[in-house]
Motif scaffolding. Structure first.
Motif, PDB file in Angstrom:
ATOM      1  N   ARG A  47       0.831  -1.208   0.000  1.00  0.00           N
ATOM      2  CA  ARG A  47       0.000   0.000   0.000  1.00  0.00           C
ATOM      3  C   ARG A  47       0.866   1.260   0.000  1.00  0.00           C
ATOM      4  NH1 ARG A  47      -3.727  -2.421   3.836  1.00  0.00           N
ATOM      5  NH2 ARG A  47      -2.782  -1.133   5.435  1.00  0.00           N
ATOM      6  N   ARG A  48       1.977   1.234   0.715  1.00  0.00           N
ATOM      7  CA  ARG A  48       2.870   2.396   0.759  1.00  0.00           C
ATOM      8  C   ARG A  48       3.451   2.665  -0.633  1.00  0.00           C
ATOM      9  NH1 ARG A  48       5.496   4.855   5.051  1.00  0.00           N
ATOM     10  NH2 ARG A  48       3.514   4.363   6.018  1.00  0.00           N
ATOM     11  N   ILE A  49       3.897   1.624  -1.305  1.00  0.00           N
ATOM     12  CA  ILE A  49       4.460   1.788  -2.650  1.00  0.00           C
ATOM     13  C   ILE A  49       3.387   2.287  -3.617  1.00  0.00           C
ATOM     14  CG2 ILE A  49       5.481   0.591  -4.623  1.00  0.00           C
ATOM     15  CD1 ILE A  49       6.915  -1.218  -2.514  1.00  0.00           C
ATOM     16  N   GLN A  50       2.209   1.702  -3.555  1.00  0.00           N
ATOM     17  CA  GLN A  50       1.118   2.134  -4.428  1.00  0.00           C
ATOM     18  C   GLN A  50       0.779   3.601  -4.185  1.00  0.00           C
ATOM     19  OE1 GLN A  50      -1.737  -0.876  -3.412  1.00  0.00           O
ATOM     20  NE2 GLN A  50      -1.055  -2.260  -5.043  1.00  0.00           N
ATOM     21  N   ARG A  51       0.816   4.028  -2.931  1.00  0.00           N
ATOM     22  CA  ARG A  51       0.551   5.434  -2.599  1.00  0.00           C
ATOM     23  C   ARG A  51       1.587   6.337  -3.256  1.00  0.00           C
ATOM     24  NH1 ARG A  51       1.587   9.745   0.545  1.00  0.00           N
ATOM     25  NH2 ARG A  51      -0.204  10.783   1.484  1.00  0.00           N
ATOM     26  N   ARG A  70       4.079  16.468 -11.711  1.00  0.00           N
ATOM     27  CA  ARG A  70       4.195  15.853 -13.044  1.00  0.00           C
ATOM     28  C   ARG A  70       5.615  15.881 -13.605  1.00  0.00           C
ATOM     29  NH1 ARG A  70       0.936  20.451 -14.380  1.00  0.00           N
ATOM     30  NH2 ARG A  70       2.231  22.061 -15.307  1.00  0.00           N
ATOM     31  N   ASP A  71       6.515  16.663 -13.002  1.00  0.00           N
ATOM     32  CA  ASP A  71       7.905  16.695 -13.449  1.00  0.00           C
ATOM     33  C   ASP A  71       8.738  15.552 -12.859  1.00  0.00           C
ATOM     34  OD1 ASP A  71       7.662  18.993 -15.086  1.00  0.00           O
ATOM     35  OD2 ASP A  71       7.708  20.249 -13.292  1.00  0.00           O
ATOM     36  N   PHE A  72       8.109  14.742 -12.028  1.00  0.00           N
ATOM     37  CA  PHE A  72       8.761  13.572 -11.423  1.00  0.00           C
ATOM     38  C   PHE A  72       7.881  12.360 -11.694  1.00  0.00           C
ATOM     39  CE2 PHE A  72      10.099  17.268  -9.098  1.00  0.00           C
ATOM     40  CZ  PHE A  72      11.432  17.048  -8.805  1.00  0.00           C
ATOM     41  N   SER A  73       8.477  11.226 -11.993  1.00  0.00           N
ATOM     42  CA  SER A  73       7.667  10.020 -12.214  1.00  0.00           C
ATOM     43  C   SER A  73       8.325   8.819 -11.548  1.00  0.00           C
ATOM     44  CB  SER A  73       7.473   9.753 -13.712  1.00  0.00           C
ATOM     45  OG  SER A  73       8.716   9.546 -14.338  1.00  0.00           O
ATOM     46  N   ALA A  74       7.483   7.991 -10.964  1.00  0.00           N
ATOM     47  CA  ALA A  74       7.969   6.761 -10.327  1.00  0.00           C
ATOM     48  C   ALA A  74       8.253   5.747 -11.423  1.00  0.00           C
ATOM     49  CB  ALA A  74       6.929   6.230  -9.344  1.00  0.00           C
ATOM     50  N   ALA A  75       9.518   5.406 -11.595  1.00  0.00           N
ATOM     51  CA  ALA A  75       9.942   4.498 -12.659  1.00  0.00           C
ATOM     52  C   ALA A  75       9.946   3.047 -12.215  1.00  0.00           C
ATOM     53  CB  ALA A  75      11.340   4.898 -13.149  1.00  0.00           C
ATOM     54  N   GLY A  76       9.925   2.805 -10.916  1.00  0.00           N
ATOM     55  CA  GLY A  76       9.957   1.439 -10.405  1.00  0.00           C
ATOM     56  C   GLY A  76      10.095   1.430  -8.904  1.00  0.00           C
ATOM     57  N   ALA A  77      10.058   0.232  -8.355  1.00  0.00           N
ATOM     58  CA  ALA A  77      10.190   0.081  -6.904  1.00  0.00           C
ATOM     59  C   ALA A  77      10.927  -1.208  -6.597  1.00  0.00           C
ATOM     60  CB  ALA A  77       8.822   0.086  -6.238  1.00  0.00           C
ATOM     61  N   LEU A 135      22.417  -4.083  -2.507  1.00  0.00           N
ATOM     62  CA  LEU A 135      21.928  -3.732  -1.170  1.00  0.00           C
ATOM     63  C   LEU A 135      20.877  -4.716  -0.641  1.00  0.00           C
ATOM     64  CD1 LEU A 135      21.653   0.156  -1.479  1.00  0.00           C
ATOM     65  CD2 LEU A 135      23.407  -1.162  -0.291  1.00  0.00           C
ATOM     66  N   GLY A 136      20.558  -5.747  -1.427  1.00  0.00           N
ATOM     67  CA  GLY A 136      19.633  -6.773  -0.965  1.00  0.00           C
ATOM     68  C   GLY A 136      18.171  -6.541  -1.323  1.00  0.00           C
ATOM     69  N   PHE A 137      17.887  -5.572  -2.190  1.00  0.00           N
ATOM     70  CA  PHE A 137      16.521  -5.306  -2.623  1.00  0.00           C
ATOM     71  C   PHE A 137      16.164  -6.204  -3.802  1.00  0.00           C
ATOM     72  CE2 PHE A 137      17.499  -1.342  -0.464  1.00  0.00           C
ATOM     73  CZ  PHE A 137      16.285  -0.945   0.074  1.00  0.00           C
ATOM     74  N   GLU A 138      14.893  -6.503  -3.947  1.00  0.00           N
ATOM     75  CA  GLU A 138      14.396  -7.195  -5.138  1.00  0.00           C
ATOM     76  C   GLU A 138      13.339  -6.316  -5.783  1.00  0.00           C
ATOM     77  OE1 GLU A 138      10.898 -10.082  -3.513  1.00  0.00           O
ATOM     78  OE2 GLU A 138      12.955 -10.664  -2.957  1.00  0.00           O
ATOM     79  N   LYS A 139      13.104  -6.530  -7.092  1.00  0.00           N
ATOM     80  CA  LYS A 139      12.092  -5.728  -7.788  1.00  0.00           C
ATOM     81  C   LYS A 139      10.712  -6.011  -7.211  1.00  0.00           C
ATOM     82  CE  LYS A 139      13.466  -4.120 -12.195  1.00  0.00           C
ATOM     83  NZ  LYS A 139      13.110  -3.971 -13.578  1.00  0.00           N
ATOM     84  N   TRP A 140       9.923  -4.979  -7.090  1.00  0.00           N
ATOM     85  CA  TRP A 140       8.548  -5.082  -6.585  1.00  0.00           C
ATOM     86  C   TRP A 140       7.638  -5.531  -7.692  1.00  0.00           C
ATOM     87  CZ3 TRP A 140       4.230  -1.454  -7.248  1.00  0.00           C
ATOM     88  CH2 TRP A 140       3.154  -1.714  -6.401  1.00  0.00           C
TER      89      TRP A 140
END
Length: 140
Positions: A47-51, A70-77, A135-140
């Protein structure tokens, strides 16, 4: 996606803007390019990522000023599933690799910042993925 996962996340944001207002930080300069924001979703990671990926929301956190613009866009998580709070640890590790935006997203901790500039070069998307894996992250 489970709606009750807990953990640490990193939002990959692309920017075309050079300056925008960020709450009490005031006007903040941003180089065009790739940014990484590290946060915690201990209530519900998904829910936090979707927000953060949604443009329409009440402005609450520093990151909301960017993700609603609009000058910033979430490209991934990217995520780390864990009940342990790793956000500051991961921010510290990322600080050793790329520069942070001082004070951004870190008003409730002693970190220098939780938003990082990852560059504006041709291979920076690949570089972001490699840093997240390291860093140990995986794609959401």
């Amino acid at each position: 996606m489970s709606s009750c996962r807990k953990g640490t996340y990193c939002i990959h944001i692309c920017s075309s803007r050079t300056e925008t207002r960020v709450g009490k930080l005031g006007m903040v300069g941003f180089e065009p390019g790739h940014y990484l924001y590290i946060g915690s979703g201990q209530g519900s990671l998904d829910r936090r990522i979707q927000r953060h990926k949604s443009r329409k929301k009440k402005i609450f956190w520093h990151i909301d000023y960017l993700t609603s613009n609009r000058d910033f866009s979430a490209a991934g998580a990217y995520i780390i599933n864990s009940t342990e709070r790793l956000e500051c640890q991961k921010a510290g590790q990322l600080q050793e690799i790329i520069p942070s935006i001082p004070g951004f997203g870190s008003t409730d901790c002693s970190c220098r910042g939780h938003l990082f500039y990852a560059g504006n070069g041709k291979g920076d998307c690949r570089r972001v993925e490699e840093m997240m894996q390291a860093l140990g992250f995986e794609k959401w």
